[in-house]
Scaffold this motif. Structure first.
Motif, PDB file in Angstrom:
ATOM      1  N   THR A  55       0.836  -1.201   0.000  1.00  0.00           N
ATOM      2  CA  THR A  55       0.000   0.000   0.000  1.00  0.00           C
ATOM      3  C   THR A  55       0.869   1.249   0.000  1.00  0.00           C
ATOM      4  O   THR A  55       0.635   2.177  -0.787  1.00  0.00           O
ATOM      5  CB  THR A  55      -0.933   0.011   1.227  1.00  0.00           C
ATOM      6  N   LEU A  56       1.879   1.289   0.858  1.00  0.00           N
ATOM      7  CA  LEU A  56       2.760   2.460   0.907  1.00  0.00           C
ATOM      8  C   LEU A  56       3.520   2.642  -0.403  1.00  0.00           C
ATOM      9  O   LEU A  56       3.659   3.763  -0.891  1.00  0.00           O
ATOM     10  CB  LEU A  56       3.738   2.338   2.085  1.00  0.00           C
ATOM     11  N   CYS A  57       3.998   1.556  -0.992  1.00  0.00           N
ATOM     12  CA  CYS A  57       4.708   1.634  -2.278  1.00  0.00           C
ATOM     13  C   CYS A  57       3.792   2.141  -3.388  1.00  0.00           C
ATOM     14  O   CYS A  57       4.196   2.974  -4.206  1.00  0.00           O
ATOM     15  CB  CYS A  57       5.276   0.277  -2.660  1.00  0.00           C
ATOM     16  N   ASP A  58       2.561   1.637  -3.426  1.00  0.00           N
ATOM     17  CA  ASP A  58       1.616   2.040  -4.464  1.00  0.00           C
ATOM     18  C   ASP A  58       1.258   3.521  -4.356  1.00  0.00           C
ATOM     19  O   ASP A  58       1.121   4.211  -5.361  1.00  0.00           O
ATOM     20  CB  ASP A  58       0.337   1.204  -4.393  1.00  0.00           C
ATOM     21  N   ALA A  70      -8.084   8.461   5.242  1.00  0.00           N
ATOM     22  CA  ALA A  70      -9.160   7.728   4.569  1.00  0.00           C
ATOM     23  C   ALA A  70      -8.626   6.957   3.365  1.00  0.00           C
ATOM     24  O   ALA A  70      -9.036   5.815   3.116  1.00  0.00           O
ATOM     25  CB  ALA A  70     -10.267   8.686   4.143  1.00  0.00           C
ATOM     26  N   LYS A  71      -7.696   7.551   2.632  1.00  0.00           N
ATOM     27  CA  LYS A  71      -7.110   6.883   1.458  1.00  0.00           C
ATOM     28  C   LYS A  71      -6.343   5.626   1.892  1.00  0.00           C
ATOM     29  O   LYS A  71      -6.450   4.570   1.261  1.00  0.00           O
ATOM     30  CB  LYS A  71      -6.177   7.853   0.724  1.00  0.00           C
ATOM     31  N   LEU A  72      -5.586   5.742   2.979  1.00  0.00           N
ATOM     32  CA  LEU A  72      -4.861   4.581   3.487  1.00  0.00           C
ATOM     33  C   LEU A  72      -5.828   3.497   3.964  1.00  0.00           C
ATOM     34  O   LEU A  72      -5.621   2.313   3.706  1.00  0.00           O
ATOM     35  CB  LEU A  72      -3.931   4.991   4.637  1.00  0.00           C
ATOM     36  N   ASP A  78      -3.228  -1.105   7.823  1.00  0.00           N
ATOM     37  CA  ASP A  78      -3.405  -1.361   9.253  1.00  0.00           C
ATOM     38  C   ASP A  78      -2.300  -0.637  10.012  1.00  0.00           C
ATOM     39  O   ASP A  78      -1.134  -1.015   9.939  1.00  0.00           O
ATOM     40  CB  ASP A  78      -3.357  -2.862   9.523  1.00  0.00           C
ATOM     41  N   PHE A  79      -2.663   0.412  10.760  1.00  0.00           N
ATOM     42  CA  PHE A  79      -1.691   1.255  11.448  1.00  0.00           C
ATOM     43  C   PHE A  79      -1.009   0.555  12.623  1.00  0.00           C
ATOM     44  O   PHE A  79      -0.051   1.082  13.173  1.00  0.00           O
ATOM     45  CB  PHE A  79      -2.364   2.542  11.926  1.00  0.00           C
ATOM     46  N   TYR A 110      -1.252  12.254   6.088  1.00  0.00           N
ATOM     47  CA  TYR A 110      -0.010  11.541   6.368  1.00  0.00           C
ATOM     48  C   TYR A 110       1.000  11.848   5.284  1.00  0.00           C
ATOM     49  O   TYR A 110       0.659  11.911   4.099  1.00  0.00           O
ATOM     50  CB  TYR A 110      -0.245  10.026   6.423  1.00  0.00           C
ATOM     51  N   LEU A 111       2.239  12.043   5.705  1.00  0.00           N
ATOM     52  CA  LEU A 111       3.341  12.209   4.776  1.00  0.00           C
ATOM     53  C   LEU A 111       3.984  10.848   4.588  1.00  0.00           C
ATOM     54  O   LEU A 111       4.427  10.222   5.559  1.00  0.00           O
ATOM     55  CB  LEU A 111       4.372  13.205   5.330  1.00  0.00           C
TER      56      LEU A 111
END
Length: 117
Positions: A55-58, A70-72, A78-79, A110-111
Motif C-alpha cells: 500500500t505504501l509503495c503504491d 481515509a485513502k490509506l 493497518d496502522f 499523512y506524509l
C-alpha cells in the motif's frame, strides 16, 4: 535395539534409543501440529506487513507523498503493523514498514516517505 512407539501414529518401531518417530512423514506431521499456532501468528503478521508495504509503495511512487488517512484505510492499511519507529530531534515520529515510512500530519493527513538506503 528397543521397540518404541511413534509419537505421531503410535505404531511400534525399532531403531536408535533416542529415535521418536517411525518415519520422516510422522516427524514432520507431529512438528507441524506442535508449531501450528506460532507459525500462524508469524504468517499472519508477515502477510499484514506485506500488505501495508505494498500500500505504501503504491501510494508513494515519487518517494515523498501526502495522503489522507481515509485513502490509506480504503487500501486496507493497518496502522498497528510496522517494523520500526524513528523519532527526530524535533519530536516527529515516523513509522516504517521496512524502507517505506509515514508521518502523521494535521487534519488526518499523512506524509509518506521512502528511507534512503
Amino acid at each position: 535395539m528397543q521397540k518404541q512407539q511413534c509419537l505421531e501414529c503410535k505404531e511400534p518401531f525399532t531403531g536408535r534409543v533416542d529415535k521418536k518417530f517411525c518415519s520422516d512423514y510422522c516427524r514432520n506431521s507431529y512438528n507441524n501440529k506442535v508449531n501450528k499456532d506460532s507459525k500462524n501468528l508469524i504468517r499472519n503478521t508477515n502477510n499484514r506487513l506485506r500488505r501495508n508495504y505494498k500500500t505504501l509503495c503504491d501510494l508513494n511512487q515519487g518517494g515523498k507523498t501526502k495522503v489522507t488517512r481515509a485513502k490509506l484505510l480504503t487500501q486496507n492499511f493497518d496502522f498497528t503493523f510496522f517494523t520500526s519507529i524513528y523519532t527526530t530531534k524535533s519530536g516527529n515520529t515516523y513509522y516504517y514498514v521496512y524502507d517505506q515510512g509515514y508521518l502523521a500530519l494535521d487534519n488526518n493527513y499523512y506524509l509518506l516517505i521512502k528511507k534512503d538506503q
